[in-house]
Design a protein around this motif. Structure first.
Motif, PDB file in Angstrom:
ATOM      1  N   GLU A  91       0.852  -1.205   0.000  1.00 50.40           N
ATOM      2  CA  GLU A  91       0.000   0.000   0.000  1.00 50.40           C
ATOM      3  C   GLU A  91       0.886   1.253   0.000  1.00 50.40           C
ATOM      4  N   LYS A  92       0.455   2.270  -0.772  1.00 49.29           N
ATOM      5  CA  LYS A  92       1.202   3.515  -0.852  1.00 49.29           C
ATOM      6  C   LYS A  92       0.456   4.639  -0.129  1.00 49.29           C
ATOM      7  N   VAL A  93       1.224   5.652   0.260  1.00 48.16           N
ATOM      8  CA  VAL A  93       0.647   6.823   0.933  1.00 48.16           C
ATOM      9  C   VAL A  93       0.167   7.806  -0.125  1.00 48.16           C
ATOM     10  N   GLU A  94      -1.074   8.254   0.046  1.00 51.94           N
ATOM     11  CA  GLU A  94      -1.633   9.195  -0.913  1.00 51.94           C
ATOM     12  C   GLU A  94      -0.935  10.552  -0.818  1.00 51.94           C
ATOM     13  N   THR A  95      -0.986  11.270  -1.911  1.00 52.30           N
ATOM     14  CA  THR A  95      -0.385  12.605  -1.928  1.00 52.30           C
ATOM     15  C   THR A  95      -1.155  13.538  -0.986  1.00 52.30           C
ATOM     16  N   GLY A  96      -0.415  14.254  -0.161  1.00 51.45           N
ATOM     17  CA  GLY A  96      -1.051  15.170   0.795  1.00 51.45           C
ATOM     18  C   GLY A  96      -1.482  14.492   2.074  1.00 51.45           C
ATOM     19  N   PHE A  97      -1.085  13.230   2.217  1.00 49.82           N
ATOM     20  CA  PHE A  97      -1.476  12.493   3.420  1.00 49.82           C
ATOM     21  C   PHE A  97      -0.935  13.167   4.686  1.00 49.82           C
ATOM     22  N   GLU A  98       0.243  13.804   4.534  1.00 47.97           N
ATOM     23  CA  GLU A  98       0.887  14.428   5.689  1.00 47.97           C
ATOM     24  C   GLU A  98       0.285  15.792   6.055  1.00 47.97           C
ATOM     25  N   ASN A  99      -0.563  16.337   5.203  1.00 48.58           N
ATOM     26  CA  ASN A  99      -1.131  17.670   5.473  1.00 48.58           C
ATOM     27  C   ASN A  99      -2.074  17.636   6.680  1.00 48.58           C
ATOM     28  N   MET A 100      -2.082  18.770   7.410  1.00 45.72           N
ATOM     29  CA  MET A 100      -3.002  18.948   8.554  1.00 45.72           C
ATOM     30  C   MET A 100      -3.769  20.264   8.400  1.00 45.72           C
ATOM     31  N   ASP A 101      -3.926  20.684   7.152  1.00 47.39           N
ATOM     32  CA  ASP A 101      -4.547  21.992   6.899  1.00 47.39           C
ATOM     33  C   ASP A 101      -6.005  22.041   7.330  1.00 47.39           C
ATOM     34  N   TYR A 102      -6.669  20.908   7.364  1.00 45.18           N
ATOM     35  CA  TYR A 102      -8.098  20.923   7.693  1.00 45.18           C
ATOM     36  C   TYR A 102      -8.346  21.184   9.178  1.00 45.18           C
ATOM     37  N   PHE A 103      -7.274  21.331   9.938  1.00 41.82           N
ATOM     38  CA  PHE A 103      -7.432  21.716  11.349  1.00 41.82           C
ATOM     39  C   PHE A 103      -7.302  23.226  11.550  1.00 41.82           C
ATOM     40  N   THR A 104      -7.463  23.976  10.496  1.00 43.51           N
ATOM     41  CA  THR A 104      -7.387  25.437  10.587  1.00 43.51           C
ATOM     42  C   THR A 104      -8.667  25.988  11.234  1.00 43.51           C
ATOM     43  N   VAL A 105      -8.508  26.963  12.100  1.00 45.47           N
ATOM     44  CA  VAL A 105      -9.637  27.594  12.798  1.00 45.47           C
ATOM     45  C   VAL A 105      -9.703  29.066  12.417  1.00 45.47           C
ATOM     46  N   ASP A 106     -10.875  29.507  11.995  1.00 44.98           N
ATOM     47  CA  ASP A 106     -11.076  30.922  11.645  1.00 44.98           C
ATOM     48  C   ASP A 106     -11.576  31.674  12.889  1.00 44.98           C
ATOM     49  N   LEU A 107     -10.705  32.465  13.463  1.00 51.95           N
ATOM     50  CA  LEU A 107     -11.043  33.208  14.691  1.00 51.95           C
ATOM     51  C   LEU A 107     -11.225  34.695  14.442  1.00 51.95           C
ATOM     52  N   GLU A 108     -11.284  35.089  13.193  1.00 52.68           N
ATOM     53  CA  GLU A 108     -11.368  36.528  12.898  1.00 52.68           C
ATOM     54  C   GLU A 108     -12.648  37.138  13.464  1.00 52.68           C
TER      55      GLU A 108
END
Length: 348
Positions: A295-312
């Protein structure tokens, strides 16, 4: 009142005694009855009543009935005297002072008046000042009225003018004392307001700190929760990749062993010995190649961008925190906004 120490402090004790028997209100010798205040100063009861009435103008009603209590300040030391419903008639009489006054008057009733004790006219040195010029408003003598500078002026008996101005001065003193009492009352009220303001400020600060501490606690709790979710995701991804790394290591080790076996087989010089193992070795290598797709690791598997919080928006809301406006201030602001929105009239 310590008369003994004050009477004999100079060379003429009787004159000093006379000074001690002067009422601070009417500036004359005490008239009976003499009352003693709680501060041990003395007043004519009539003078004390004048000061009391001036400080408590509503103490006596139009029908003559009295309301309970009242207060005024001693004209000598400013000590506050609190009276019951009897007013100054509830104060104790100073019989000692009254007796001293009686003895003094009896002793000096026939005392001759010294020339130096009575003001003399500057223009007529042998004439005593005994009349008052109403036109020039100065004391003068009879000779000045008959022959001198005041012969065309209107005059009056000195004693009558003296009594009138002394009464006026007494009224002024009473009015001033009453005014001072009112000022002292205002000062006391302002001091109480200062203390109340300080206490209210302390309570307001305490309440504000408690609310902000509660808000900080909520933010800390939320931050801890979000950090735990990120850590959980990190652990899951790291565990998956560590497992995949181990699988690749196992495959690499197996492949290395096959390479080593193949190299050993290639070193066989005899054809028969080589052929006995070569076919099986080739089959094993081909099977390993076909079944070794991990099995291979998908591209972007290491990203954690979806844990961004908009506090503006929340930050702006926090910055807009302010004290609640009073209803009167809100009405004034609404009126100002209404006036600004009204269209300007156009002229033809």
């Amino acid at each position: 009142m310590d008369y003994q120490s004050s009477i004999f402090q100079d060379n003429n004790p009787m004159e000093n005694l006379e000074k001690q028997l002067i009422c601070p209100i009417c500036l004359e010798m005490f008239s009976k009855p003499v009352v003693i205040l709680p501060c041990q100063h003395n007043l004519c009861r009539k003078c004390a009543n004048d000061v009391f009435q001036a400080a408590n103008p509503y103490w006596q009603t139009s029908r003559g009935t009295t309301i309970s209590g009242g207060r005024f300040r001693c004209p000598s030391c400013r000590h506050e005297v609190i009276l019951d419903r009897h007013g100054v008639y509830g104060l104790q009489r100073n019989l000692l002072v009254e007796n001293i006054i009686d003895i003094y008057k009896q002793e000096y009733s026939s005392r001759p008046l010294k020339k130096g004790n009575h003001p003399m006219c500057k223009e007529h040195e042998d004439e005593k000042i005994n009349i008052y010029c109403l036109t020039c408003e100065v004391p003068t003598c009879s000779m000045c009225k008959v022959f001198g500078a005041h012969k065309d002026c209107e005059v009056a008996p000195l004693q009558s003018v003296f009594q009138g101005q002394k009464t006026e001065l007494t009224n002024c003193i009473s009015m001033l004392v009453a005014g001072n009492d009112r000022v002292q009352t205002i000062i006391s009220q302002l001091e109480d307001l200062c203390k109340t303001t300080e206490e209210n400020s302390r309570l307001a600060k305490q309440s504000l700190c408690e609310k902000f501490e509660a808000l900080i606690a909520v933010l800390e709790e939320k931050r801890t929760d979000l950090l735990q979710r990120i850590s959980k995701e990190q652990e899951e991804k790291a565990g998956f990749m560590q497992n995949l790394i181990q699988q690749y290591k196992d495959q690499l080790e197996k492949s290395s062993k096959l390479v080593e076996s193949a190299i050993q087989s290639m070193e066989e010089e005899g054809g028969a010995a080589f052929l006995m193992t070569a076919k099986q070795l080739i089959k094993t290598i081909l099977d390993a190649s076909k079944g070794g797709q991990l099995e291979k690791v998908e591209t972007g598997f290491e990203n954690m961008d979806y844990f961004t919080v908009d506090l503006e928006s929340i930050t702006e809301a926090l910055r807009s925190i302010d004290f609640e406006a009073d209803e009167d201030d809100e009405e004034l602001n609404e009126e100002d906004e209404t006036e600004e929105e009204q269209p300007v009239g156009q002229t033809d």
